[in-house]
Enzyme design. Structure first.
Site, short mmCIF file in Angstrom:
data_model
loop_
_atom_site.label_atom_id
_atom_site.label_comp_id
_atom_site.label_asym_id
_atom_site.label_seq_id
_atom_site.Cartn_x
_atom_site.Cartn_y
_atom_site.Cartn_z
N TYR A 148 -14.21 -5.93 9.96
CA TYR A 148 -13.15 -4.91 10.01
C TYR A 148 -13.71 -3.61 10.58
O TYR A 148 -13.13 -3.00 11.48
CB TYR A 148 -12.58 -4.70 8.60
CG TYR A 148 -11.46 -3.70 8.53
CD1 TYR A 148 -10.15 -4.06 8.84
CD2 TYR A 148 -11.69 -2.39 8.12
CE1 TYR A 148 -9.11 -3.14 8.77
CE2 TYR A 148 -10.67 -1.46 8.05
CZ TYR A 148 -9.38 -1.84 8.37
OH TYR A 148 -8.35 -0.93 8.29
N ALA A 149 -14.86 -3.19 10.04
CA ALA A 149 -15.49 -1.94 10.49
C ALA A 149 -15.78 -2.00 11.98
O ALA A 149 -15.53 -1.04 12.72
CB ALA A 149 -16.77 -1.69 9.70
N1 LIG Z 1 -3.89 0.82 4.43
C1 LIG Z 1 -5.03 1.42 4.69
O1 LIG Z 1 -5.71 1.93 3.79
C2 LIG Z 1 -5.51 1.57 6.10
C3 LIG Z 1 -6.56 2.46 6.34
C4 LIG Z 1 -7.03 2.62 7.63
C5 LIG Z 1 -6.48 1.89 8.66
N2 LIG Z 1 -5.46 1.03 8.40
C6 LIG Z 1 -4.93 0.27 9.53
O2 LIG Z 1 -3.56 0.52 9.67
C7 LIG Z 1 -2.89 -0.61 10.21
C8 LIG Z 1 -1.72 -0.96 9.32
O3 LIG Z 1 -2.21 -1.28 8.04
P1 LIG Z 1 -1.28 -1.36 6.76
O4 LIG Z 1 -2.07 -0.80 5.64
O5 LIG Z 1 0.05 -0.81 7.09
O6 LIG Z 1 -1.25 -2.95 6.58
P2 LIG Z 1 -0.12 -3.94 6.04
O7 LIG Z 1 0.81 -3.23 5.15
O8 LIG Z 1 -0.85 -5.12 5.54
O9 LIG Z 1 0.64 -4.32 7.40
C9 LIG Z 1 -0.01 -5.06 8.39
C10 LIG Z 1 0.97 -5.38 9.48
O10 LIG Z 1 0.26 -6.11 10.49
C11 LIG Z 1 1.04 -7.23 10.84
N3 LIG Z 1 0.19 -8.33 11.32
C12 LIG Z 1 -0.99 -8.76 10.84
N4 LIG Z 1 -1.44 -9.81 11.55
C13 LIG Z 1 -0.52 -10.04 12.51
C14 LIG Z 1 -0.39 -10.99 13.57
N5 LIG Z 1 -1.30 -11.94 13.78
N6 LIG Z 1 0.70 -10.93 14.35
C15 LIG Z 1 1.64 -9.99 14.15
N7 LIG Z 1 1.59 -9.06 13.18
C16 LIG Z 1 0.52 -9.10 12.37
C17 LIG Z 1 1.76 -7.63 9.58
O11 LIG Z 1 2.87 -8.41 9.92
P3 LIG Z 1 3.50 -9.53 8.93
O12 LIG Z 1 4.40 -8.79 8.02
O13 LIG Z 1 4.19 -10.44 9.83
O14 LIG Z 1 2.32 -10.16 8.22
C18 LIG Z 1 2.12 -6.26 9.04
O15 LIG Z 1 3.30 -5.80 9.64
C19 LIG Z 1 -3.94 -1.72 10.28
O16 LIG Z 1 -4.42 -1.81 11.59
C20 LIG Z 1 -5.03 -1.24 9.34
O17 LIG Z 1 -6.29 -1.73 9.69
C21 LIG Z 1 -4.97 0.85 7.16
#
Ligand SMILES: NC(=O)c1ccc[n+]([C@@H]2O[C@H](COP(=O)([O-])OP(=O)(O)OC[C@H]3O[C@@H](n4cnc5c(N)ncnc54)[C@H](OP(=O)(O)O)[C@@H]3O)[C@@H](O)[C@H]2O)c1
Length: 245
Positions: free
Chosen positions: A148-149
């Protein structure tokens, strides 16, 4: 901030930061094309209204389908790459299969999607591309999530290169790097215990808490808007002061 007249493609729009941003952009007048895999959540989004946009099912790992999919899209003014995954994989249990899956979703997919959009001339002049990176990999480490990192740190390099390549078309490319945000990704995380999360939260200077998705959405909206018209190749950290300590 008024985003009327802007058409925005949002990946990962069915959950967390992507969903909060999609809804905020609509509120600000944008037309949003929302991507995800979960049909129920996509239907829910369309029912709430996407400013004339659509909610489309698309698996970001279907690399061979990108060209045709992009061919069916209208021209965009902005892209938010929010789709992402995290998996616990400490060195002891490290596997290339897991590593490749995480890198494919978090790093290769946003790069390939941007490439196909550019090749098909689907990003308007004056457009904005935003990658959701993370403080993990770019500013800090966290046990268990090397893949991930790596994938998130790579986005900063990719953004700098694309910013230069796309500047002649007046398309800007930037990153947003959040600290921990209250989404399903964090709720379901197995690389950090609930107890460790509580202790970690206390280290966030602004309120001893994790961010809410809408607090990241506002920063993305700024990068999509013309208020950031002379910013490109940059990374904005949204972490309540965590990394400055
Ligand atoms: N939450 C945190 O603390 C945090 C911190 C830093 C960065 N981020 C980054 O922010 C972004 C959003 O994270 P989040 O926390 O909002 O995560 P989340 O709530 O788990 O949402 C992830 C999203 O990605 C979609 N996804 C994953 N794999 C996919 C694939 N193969 N094809 C299409 N869609 C896919 C999921 O769709 P489905 O609903 O279809 O599964 C979902 O809509 C990510 O890139 C994450 O790394 C998050």
């Amino acid at each position: 901030m008024n985003l009327s007249g802007k058409r925005v493609l949002v990946t990962g729009a069915t959950s967390g930061i992507g969903q909060a941003t999609a809804l905020k952009l609509v509120e600000m007048g944008a037309e949003v094309w929302a991507l995800g895999r979960n049909g129920e959540k996509l239907a829910e989004l369309e029912q709430r209204g996407l400013g004339g946009g659509k909610a489309l099912a698309f698996d970001m790992l279907e690399f061979d389908a990108y060209r045709e999919f992009v061919g069916g899209l209208p021209k965009m003014d902005a892209i938010l790459h929010s789709a992402g995954v995290v998996e616990n994989s400490p060195l002891k249990y490290f596997s290339m299969e897991k590593y490749n899956r995480i890198v494919a979703t978090n790093q290769s997919a946003p790069l390939l999607l941007t490439a196909e959009l550019v090749r098909a001339a689907k990003i308007n002049q004056g457009g904005s591309v935003v990658f959701l990176a993370s403080i993990t990999g770019t500013s800090i480490g966290m046990k268990g999530i090397a893949a991930y990192a790596a994938s998130k740190a790579a986005l900063l390099g990719i953004a700098k290169v694309l910013a230069l390549e796309l500047a002649p078309k007046l398309i800007r490319v930037n990153c947003v790097s959040p600290g921990m945000v209250n989404t399903e990704l964090v709720a379901n995380a197995t690389y950090i215990s609930e107890e460790a999360k509580k202790a970690d939260m206390m280290k966030y200077p602004l309120g001893g808490r994790y961010a809410e998705p809408h607090e990241v959405a506002g920063v993305v909206a700024f990068l999509i808007s013309d208020y950031s018209s002379f910013m490109t190749g940059q990374n904005l950290t949204v972490d309540g002061g965590y990394c400055i300590q």
